[in-house]
Write an enzyme that holds these catalytic residues in place. Structure first.
Site, short mmCIF file in Angstrom:
data_model
loop_
_atom_site.label_atom_id
_atom_site.label_comp_id
_atom_site.label_asym_id
_atom_site.label_seq_id
_atom_site.Cartn_x
_atom_site.Cartn_y
_atom_site.Cartn_z
N ASP A 1 11.02 25.72 28.99
CA ASP A 1 10.75 24.62 28.07
C ASP A 1 11.57 24.74 26.80
O ASP A 1 11.98 23.73 26.22
CB ASP A 1 9.26 24.55 27.73
CG ASP A 1 8.50 23.64 28.69
OD1 ASP A 1 9.11 22.70 29.21
OD2 ASP A 1 7.30 23.89 28.93
N GLU B 1 8.19 27.99 22.79
CA GLU B 1 8.91 27.10 23.70
C GLU B 1 9.32 25.80 23.03
O GLU B 1 10.00 24.97 23.63
CB GLU B 1 8.08 26.82 24.96
CG GLU B 1 6.67 26.39 24.67
CD GLU B 1 5.79 26.39 25.91
OE1 GLU B 1 6.33 26.41 27.03
OE2 GLU B 1 4.55 26.37 25.76
N CYS C 1 8.72 35.20 29.49
CA CYS C 1 8.03 34.92 30.76
C CYS C 1 8.65 33.73 31.49
O CYS C 1 8.16 33.32 32.53
CB CYS C 1 6.54 34.66 30.53
SG CYS C 1 6.20 33.23 29.49
N HIS D 1 6.23 24.90 47.21
CA HIS D 1 5.55 25.94 48.00
C HIS D 1 6.49 26.64 48.96
O HIS D 1 6.35 27.83 49.23
CB HIS D 1 4.37 25.33 48.77
CG HIS D 1 3.13 25.22 47.94
ND1 HIS D 1 2.18 24.25 48.15
CD2 HIS D 1 2.69 25.95 46.89
CE1 HIS D 1 1.21 24.41 47.28
NE2 HIS D 1 1.49 25.42 46.50
#
Length: 584
Positions: A467, A443, A514, A198
């Site tokens: 990934d 991926e 992405c 975060h």
């Protein structure tokens, strides 16, 4: 004091210069003692009262949020409130007090250690780092219990030079960050965290330099030390010399001027010098993030990580978000994008994810029951999500993106379930886009090697580079001992990317990237030179990627791209990729 340098993980851009302000964690020195039987219920009430007070604090912070606060901050407050209400936090420590007679602080820390160990087993970087949310919530309760709650110094009444404050901590919670808007601060340094913590997310949204994962910065840095954060390099310079300080002040001024110039590109189309248009999309985790995506000039949402909606809900399946909850969230994102497409990824969790407390005893969860494998094994959960996505498609263009595809039957079963969801909604007279686009994330190497199967049955492809790199190079991204082997321009990765974009072009379907490579400015020319025409990234990175595109002549890149794809020598590839930046 002698100057020294700390290395960490760069999670945002820019230079920060200021004095260190240390936030000490309350959990480091909690008392450990046993309470007498007659005092047990009083100790239970003491913990309950502390939890209630933290609830009030979070609500007060939420109510005081300024209108210009990043949407992420409010969303993180909601997540922390949910965690605080979860029985794993609000009730389990009370049982520890009653059964083991631990004092409140000890009971809470004991329970957090159990939960933290469960999160350490999670393979996915993003979800694994949500462990920090639980620890931050617990730390806030501990501060109330121990009376050690801190407040940050205000900017009023101090000169501008000393007003610049850099927060140094083991970790920083989003709730604590709320105070920073009124405090004199301009950077973060933390011992813990990674690209998806975060601290990283909020620092990027605020455009504030930050370096995380330094390991021991909070123990080596002293209160009021002069610090320089070079968040491009992931470096923190402690007690810099006057010469180094002046050099960085000049660099900081140049970067600030360049950033202001970039903001003017918001409405400028991302078109190369030779007229090729590139679609720039945003990655989001919450519906509110769609607003920031529009503000940054995104042409749509390329990746809505729907699993964020499932966070903070430990327990059984009835605690998962309902169809109505999911529909409301997806619809909010779709409406915020005002006609721009929203690509929602189906649930990317699995046996290694904290949807329940069952110990599945998986040796390597990265290779286990996750993503589409999990969804097909839990058809009720999958059907609920598909129905919610379809219903949201009545309010604007929605694309369904399915992760971790590798087998033909996974494609067929997913498409069959989407058709079943359509049939159910039609029978219920609920509106949806009957022609909704369905795509697969590439991926898993097996998917990249069997692309004809994918392009024949699906409407689009999206490459999840994080990934894809992990699975191709056999690297656990969570393992620091092999992190140096993670290489996004490894010849095998480039060959798989080339195969993917070539197959999509031949089939006439869109293909996007992405993953992390899409937001790396050093790789922008490589990716668009290879043929990718859609890039999806955190909204804050859009302006600099757009500027790179505007300064690129694709035709002139082609000889260099061909040389890269013909080579299997890592050094040659690295040198040519670096040289792309200077191609006129």
């Amino acid at each position: 004091m002698a100057s020294f340098t700390l290395q960490g993980i760069p999670v945002s851009r820019g230079i920060a210069i200021g004095r260190a302000h240390l936030l000490r964690p309350a959990a480091l020195d909690v008392q450990h003692y046993l309470v007498a039987q007659e005092q047990v219920e009083a100790e239970v009430r003491r913990l309950q009262d502390a939890i209630t007070q933290v609830h009030k604090e979070l609500q007060a912070i939420w109510s005081d949020l300024p209108q210009d606060a990043p949407t992420e901050l409010g969303a993180f407050l909601d997540v922390h409130a949910l965690i605080l209400s979860d029985p794993m936090i609000s009730e389990a420590p009370l049982d520890i007090i009653r059964n083991r007679h631990y004092n409140a602080e000890w009971a809470l820390v004991t329970q957090i250690d159990v939960l933290s160990a469960q999160f350490d087993e999670i393979e996915d970087d993003y979800l694994r780092e949500r462990k920090a949310d639980i620890q931050q919530v617990a730390e806030r309760v501990l501060k109330v219990l121990t009376g050690s709650a801190h407040s940050l110094p205000r900017a009023e009444g101090i000169d501008e030079r000393s007003a610049n404050m850099i927060v140094v901590a083991r970790d920083i919670s989003p709730a604590d960050m709320m105070q920073f808007r009124d405090a004199a601060f301009n950077g973060f340094v933390t011992d813990e965290g990674g690209q998806n913590s975060h601290t990283a997310i909020v620092s990027r949204s605020l455009g504030i330099p930050a370096v995380v994962g330094t390991g021991n910065a909070s123990r080596l840095i002293e209160q009021d030390d002069w610090l320089i954060i070079d968040s491009d390099a992931g470096v923190v310079i402690v007690a810099p010399s006057p010469l180094v300080l002046e050099q960085y002040r000049e660099l900081q001024a140049r970067l600030l001027k360049a950033r202001k110039k970039l903001l003017k590109l918001k409405k400028t189309p991302a078109v190369t010098l030779d007229g090729v248009e590139i679609t720039l999309l945003a990655n989001i985790e919450l519906p509110d993030h769609a607003i920031a995506a529009v503000e940054a000039g995104a042409s749509g949402v390329g990746l809505f990580r729907s699993e964020f909606l499932f966070m903070g809900r430990t327990g059984h399946a009835h605690k998962l978000p309902t169809e109505e909850e999911q529909f409301t969230a997806y619809r909010a994102a779709v409406q915020a994008m005002k006609g721009r497409p929203v690509t929602i990824r189906t649930l990317d969790v699995g046996a290694d994810k904290p949807l329940d407390t069952t110990d599945h005893n998986i040796l390597n969860p990265a290779l286990g029951l996750r993503a589409i494998r999990y969804c097909l094994a839990e058809p009720q959960i999958f059907m609920t999500q598909l129905r919610a996505m379809l219903r949201a498609s009545a309010f604007g263009p929605v694309h369904i993106l399915i992760p971790m595809m590798a087998h033909a039957f996974e494609i067929d079963q997913s498409l069959a379930m989407i058709e079943q969801a359509k049939a159910e909604l039609k029978a219920e007279n609920k509106k949806f886009d009957a022609d909704i686009h369905v795509g697969a994330m590439i991926e898993v190497p097996a998917a990249a090697l069997t692309l004809p199967l994918f392009v024949k049955k699906l409407d689009f492809l999206s490459v999840g580079t994080n990934d894809l790199i992990q699975y191709t190079l056999a690297i656990d991204r969570a393992d620091h001992e092999v992190a140096h082997l993670y290489n996004d321009i490894h010849p095998a990765i480039l060959q798989l990317l080339h195969m993917t974009v070539t197959a999509a072009e031949k089939a006439g379907i869109p293909v996007a990237i992405c993953g992390g490579m899409a937001g790396d400015r050093r790789l922008t020319r490589l990716l668009i030179g290879m043929g990718f025409r859609e890039l999806s990234m955190p909204a804050a990175l859009l302006p600099e990627i757009k500027q790179e595109i505007l300064n690129t002549n694709l035709e002139n890149l082609q000889p260099h791209i061909k040389k890269i794809l013909r080579s299997y020598d890592p050094q040659i590839i690295q040198d040519v990729v670096a040289s792309l930046a200077s191609v006129a």
